[in-house]
Write a protein that holds these residues in place. Structure first.
Motif, PDB file in Angstrom:
ATOM      1  N   GLY A   1      -5.109  -1.605  -6.906  1.00  0.00           N
ATOM      2  CA  GLY A   1      -4.928  -2.598  -5.862  1.00  0.00           C
ATOM      3  C   GLY A   1      -4.971  -2.082  -4.441  1.00  0.00           C
ATOM      4  N   ARG A   2      -5.509  -0.871  -4.236  1.00  0.00           N
ATOM      5  CA  ARG A   2      -5.586  -0.376  -2.859  1.00  0.00           C
ATOM      6  C   ARG A   2      -6.626  -1.166  -2.065  1.00  0.00           C
ATOM      7  NH1 ARG A   2      -4.748   5.188  -4.794  1.00  0.00           N
ATOM      8  NH2 ARG A   2      -2.797   5.953  -3.899  1.00  0.00           N
ATOM      9  N   GLU A   3      -6.348  -1.323  -0.774  1.00  0.00           N
ATOM     10  CA  GLU A   3      -7.273  -2.014   0.110  1.00  0.00           C
ATOM     11  C   GLU A   3      -7.043  -1.516   1.533  1.00  0.00           C
ATOM     12  OE1 GLU A   3      -6.407  -6.168  -0.085  1.00  0.00           O
ATOM     13  OE2 GLU A   3      -4.406  -5.942   0.741  1.00  0.00           O
ATOM     14  N   THR A   4      -7.903  -1.916   2.439  1.00  0.00           N
ATOM     15  CA  THR A   4      -7.753  -1.489   3.821  1.00  0.00           C
ATOM     16  C   THR A   4      -6.687  -2.320   4.525  1.00  0.00           C
ATOM     17  OG1 THR A   4      -9.388  -3.010   4.741  1.00  0.00           O
ATOM     18  CG2 THR A   4     -10.208  -0.903   3.887  1.00  0.00           C
ATOM     19  N   LEU A   5      -6.176  -1.760   5.606  1.00  0.00           N
ATOM     20  CA  LEU A   5      -5.206  -2.484   6.410  1.00  0.00           C
ATOM     21  C   LEU A   5      -5.854  -3.711   7.052  1.00  0.00           C
ATOM     22  CD1 LEU A   5      -2.316  -1.550   6.575  1.00  0.00           C
ATOM     23  CD2 LEU A   5      -2.763  -0.630   8.850  1.00  0.00           C
ATOM     24  N   ARG A   6      -7.122  -3.608   7.339  1.00  0.00           N
ATOM     25  CA  ARG A   6      -7.836  -4.762   7.908  1.00  0.00           C
ATOM     26  C   ARG A   6      -7.829  -5.931   6.934  1.00  0.00           C
ATOM     27  NH1 ARG A   6     -12.415  -2.507   9.490  1.00  0.00           N
ATOM     28  NH2 ARG A   6     -11.953  -2.475  11.720  1.00  0.00           N
TER      29      ARG A   6
ATOM     30  N   GLY B   1       0.816  -1.213   0.000  1.00  0.00           N
ATOM     31  CA  GLY B   1       0.000   0.000   0.000  1.00  0.00           C
ATOM     32  C   GLY B   1       0.842   1.251   0.000  1.00  0.00           C
ATOM     33  N   ARG B   2       1.920   1.258   0.765  1.00  0.00           N
ATOM     34  CA  ARG B   2       2.814   2.415   0.783  1.00  0.00           C
ATOM     35  C   ARG B   2       3.478   2.591  -0.571  1.00  0.00           C
ATOM     36  NH1 ARG B   2       6.870   3.961   3.666  1.00  0.00           N
ATOM     37  NH2 ARG B   2       7.965   1.964   3.849  1.00  0.00           N
ATOM     38  N   LEU B   3       3.836   1.495  -1.220  1.00  0.00           N
ATOM     39  CA  LEU B   3       4.459   1.581  -2.535  1.00  0.00           C
ATOM     40  C   LEU B   3       3.505   2.175  -3.564  1.00  0.00           C
ATOM     41  CD1 LEU B   3       6.761   1.034  -4.500  1.00  0.00           C
ATOM     42  CD2 LEU B   3       5.897  -1.322  -4.743  1.00  0.00           C
ATOM     43  N   LEU B   4       2.249   1.774  -3.530  1.00  0.00           N
ATOM     44  CA  LEU B   4       1.286   2.317  -4.487  1.00  0.00           C
ATOM     45  C   LEU B   4       1.122   3.827  -4.296  1.00  0.00           C
ATOM     46  CD1 LEU B   4      -1.440  -0.475  -4.464  1.00  0.00           C
ATOM     47  CD2 LEU B   4       0.386  -0.102  -6.138  1.00  0.00           C
ATOM     48  N   ASP B   5       1.090   4.281  -3.044  1.00  0.00           N
ATOM     49  CA  ASP B   5       1.024   5.719  -2.781  1.00  0.00           C
ATOM     50  C   ASP B   5       2.261   6.431  -3.329  1.00  0.00           C
ATOM     51  OD1 ASP B   5      -1.430   5.565  -1.446  1.00  0.00           O
ATOM     52  OD2 ASP B   5      -0.472   5.198   0.486  1.00  0.00           O
ATOM     53  N   ALA B   6       3.427   5.807  -3.141  1.00  0.00           N
ATOM     54  CA  ALA B   6       4.672   6.425  -3.585  1.00  0.00           C
ATOM     55  C   ALA B   6       4.773   6.475  -5.105  1.00  0.00           C
ATOM     56  CB  ALA B   6       5.860   5.665  -2.999  1.00  0.00           C
ATOM     57  N   ILE B   7       4.286   5.439  -5.777  1.00  0.00           N
ATOM     58  CA  ILE B   7       4.291   5.445  -7.240  1.00  0.00           C
ATOM     59  C   ILE B   7       3.377   6.546  -7.770  1.00  0.00           C
ATOM     60  CG2 ILE B   7       3.557   4.135  -9.283  1.00  0.00           C
ATOM     61  CD1 ILE B   7       4.565   1.611  -7.854  1.00  0.00           C
ATOM     62  N   GLU B   8       2.252   6.736  -7.123  1.00  0.00           N
ATOM     63  CA  GLU B   8       1.326   7.782  -7.542  1.00  0.00           C
ATOM     64  C   GLU B   8       1.958   9.168  -7.426  1.00  0.00           C
ATOM     65  OE1 GLU B   8      -3.351   7.742  -7.230  1.00  0.00           O
ATOM     66  OE2 GLU B   8      -2.469   8.321  -5.315  1.00  0.00           O
ATOM     67  N   ALA B   9       2.857   9.337  -6.452  1.00  0.00           N
ATOM     68  CA  ALA B   9       3.514  10.630  -6.244  1.00  0.00           C
ATOM     69  C   ALA B   9       4.861  10.724  -6.945  1.00  0.00           C
ATOM     70  CB  ALA B   9       3.698  10.874  -4.742  1.00  0.00           C
TER      71      ALA B   9
ATOM     72  N   ALA C   1      -0.542 -10.222  -2.760  1.00  0.00           N
ATOM     73  CA  ALA C   1      -1.359  -9.302  -1.971  1.00  0.00           C
ATOM     74  C   ALA C   1      -0.702  -9.069  -0.610  1.00  0.00           C
ATOM     75  CB  ALA C   1      -2.767  -9.870  -1.797  1.00  0.00           C
ATOM     76  N   GLU C   2      -0.854  -7.855  -0.102  1.00  0.00           N
ATOM     77  CA  GLU C   2      -0.209  -7.493   1.156  1.00  0.00           C
ATOM     78  C   GLU C   2      -0.720  -8.385   2.293  1.00  0.00           C
ATOM     79  OE1 GLU C   2       1.508  -3.427   3.058  1.00  0.00           O
ATOM     80  OE2 GLU C   2      -0.415  -3.310   2.015  1.00  0.00           O
ATOM     81  N   GLY C   3       0.217  -8.852   3.102  1.00  0.00           N
ATOM     82  CA  GLY C   3      -0.112  -9.761   4.189  1.00  0.00           C
ATOM     83  C   GLY C   3       0.112 -11.221   3.856  1.00  0.00           C
ATOM     84  N   ASP C   4       0.226 -11.547   2.576  1.00  0.00           N
ATOM     85  CA  ASP C   4       0.467 -12.938   2.187  1.00  0.00           C
ATOM     86  C   ASP C   4       1.898 -13.326   2.546  1.00  0.00           C
ATOM     87  OD1 ASP C   4      -0.053 -15.447   1.145  1.00  0.00           O
ATOM     88  OD2 ASP C   4      -0.905 -14.666  -0.715  1.00  0.00           O
ATOM     89  N   CYS C   5       2.173 -14.606   2.520  1.00  0.00           N
ATOM     90  CA  CYS C   5       3.517 -15.108   2.803  1.00  0.00           C
ATOM     91  C   CYS C   5       4.265 -15.329   1.485  1.00  0.00           C
ATOM     92  CB  CYS C   5       3.440 -16.411   3.586  1.00  0.00           C
ATOM     93  SG  CYS C   5       2.657 -16.229   5.205  1.00  0.00           S
TER      94      CYS C   5
END
Length: 450
Positions: free
Chosen positions: A407-412, A65-73, A111-115
């Motif tokens: 691919g944005r999603e919530t932290l939950r 998620g942080r990477l997607l924000d950074a790519i957008e900027a 996906a974030e959180g996967d192993c």
């Protein structure tokens, strides 16, 4: 006391451009490729780890998620271009190209959180060489840090056996890394963080009470406890090891009564002290008062306290440093490129043959193989289209499509995914002893991708 904010899709306002959060050689390659006429060749880069840190059984994907924000900027505005040209870093034609830069390609990833496991293609970046190569440093900077922290955090969570852990490493790392660490730890199962910026930006629940300095400020420990209880109520956590633990516990219960929320122990032999404190609390009628322990804990220290009457842990230094593995050792490698600049030019796999640092050519897909009991038994990486069985999971999901973030999603969502991903691993994955990765990585040469 825990303060919880709504978990939301983190639309982080990064303010300034992220374009200079990069290594100079990315721009050196860009300029040379523009001159040679190869900059517009379609290319595929992949992020993977050749191996896990010694003894680790799995890694955790975090930072997406942080990477997607950074790519957008990731934009080269006037200030960035002025710095680059004034210092002779790029020539004028390259600066003009950068001024128009917008990533317009596609990105897939776990996906974030996967192993993940050795050679897992956790990020696939497809675009022209020019626009994709510029993302290398940014992607590795974010993912190497966040995956390392989340991987360590996951081990700590499972060592704690459902006892909550608070992340409290802000005073042990860079201020920006502290926020990222809190986010990654929460994905991996930590209950709360002490970092307020992580609460504001990402909705991570925050917690915190007082340090030894607060006790030392007052004329006596009793006065300090009275002040804290008057301010935040009996449900607070009182720090009881500034002077004499036994006397402090007695004073705490005398002032707060049996409704005292918790006591915190930060020094000494934590297991021994916790047992004594538990006996004392019970004898004083404070049977529901919890015991929280802190003090240079890691996953091994937490596991060693498994039989102690401890209700929660606080972890700082070991968490934000990846518990001995401060980087995930991820790399960003070109694995395929077109023979020419035209969209229809055929793609060819490319790979390094460096001694000790080889790579595998071809754009990869990945499938986690699941047996009839719901347990994963292999990670299959293929250069063709994925071929999952009825119980298997295709691991890569779209993150960016045609330059648009999808691919944005919530932290939950990421936190719940991590819980499920670890639950499907074999029991050996949770062992803290040294050993091989929990899943073998199997490579399959597939047919052409369409």
């Amino acid at each position: 006391m825990v303060h919880t904010l709504p978990l939301r899709v983190p639309l982080v306002d990064l303010g300034d451009s992220t374009a200079l959060l990069t290594d100079r050689y990315e721009l050196t390659m860009l300029q040379a490729a523009l001159r040679s006429g190869t900059a517009e060749r379609r290319s595929v880069f992949e992020v993977f780890a050749r191996h896990l840190p010694a003894g680790r059984r799995y890694g955790v994907v975090a930072g997406t998620g942080r990477l997607l924000d950074a790519i957008e900027a990731f934009r080269f505005d006037a200030a960035e271009l002025e710095f680059l040209t004034a210092n002779g870093i790029v020539d004028q034609p390259t600066a003009q190209w950068l001024e128009r830069y917008r990533f317009s390609g596609n990105i897939w990833g776990y996906a974030e959180g996967d192993c993940y496991f050795p050679e897992s293609p956790i990020l696939v970046v497809e675009g022209t060489f020019a626009e994709a190569v510029l993302l290398e440093t940014l992607a590795l900077s974010i993912l190497n840090h966040d995956c390392a922290v989340a991987s360590a955090a996951s081990r700590m969570v499972h060592a704690a056996h459902d006892r909550p852990i608070i992340e409290m490493g802000s005073r042990r790392t860079h201020e920006s890394a502290a926020v990222a660490s809190a986010r990654a730890a929460y994905i991996a199962g930590f209950a709360t963080t002490s970092n307020l910026e992580a609460g504001r930006l990402y909705g991570v629940p925050t917690a915190g009470t007082s340090a030894h300095s607060f006790t030392l400020l007052h004329d006596s420990e009793r006065h300090a406890f009275e002040a804290q209880l008057a301010s935040v109520g009996d449900g607070t956590t009182l720090l009881v090891d500034t002077y004499d633990v036994e006397r402090a516990v007695r004073t705490a219960v005398e002032l707060a009564g049996p409704g005292l929320g918790a006591v915190r122990i930060d020094s000494g032999d934590l297991g021994v002290v916790a047992r004594r404190v538990r006996e004392q609390l019970d004898a004083l009628g404070a049977r529901d008062t919890r015991i929280v322990v802190t003090g240079d804990l890691d996953e091994y220290g937490i596991a060693a306290l498994g039989a102690a009457p401890v209700d929660g842990y606080g972890v700082g230094t070991s968490l934000v440093t990846g518990s001995g593995a401060p980087t995930a050792s991820l790399v960003y490698k070109l694995v395929a490129r077109a023979d020419g600049p035209d969209d229809g030019a055929p793609m060819r796999p490319v790979a390094k043959r460096s001694v000790g640092k080889p790579s595998r050519g071809g754009r990869k897909t990945a499938v986690r193989r699941i047996d009839g009991h719901g347990t994963a038994h292999a990670e299959t990486v293929s250069t063709g289209e994925p071929t999952p069985g009825p119980r298997d999971r295709v691991l890569q999901v779209p993150l960016v499509a045609g330059g648009e973030i999808v691919g944005r999603e919530t932290l939950r969502d990421a936190r719940e995914r991590h819980r499920r991903a670890v639950a499907e691993l074999p029991p050996t994955a949770l062992q803290l002893s040294r050993g091989e990765p929990a899943l073998p990585t199997e490579f399959v040469d597939g047919g052409p991708r369409h």
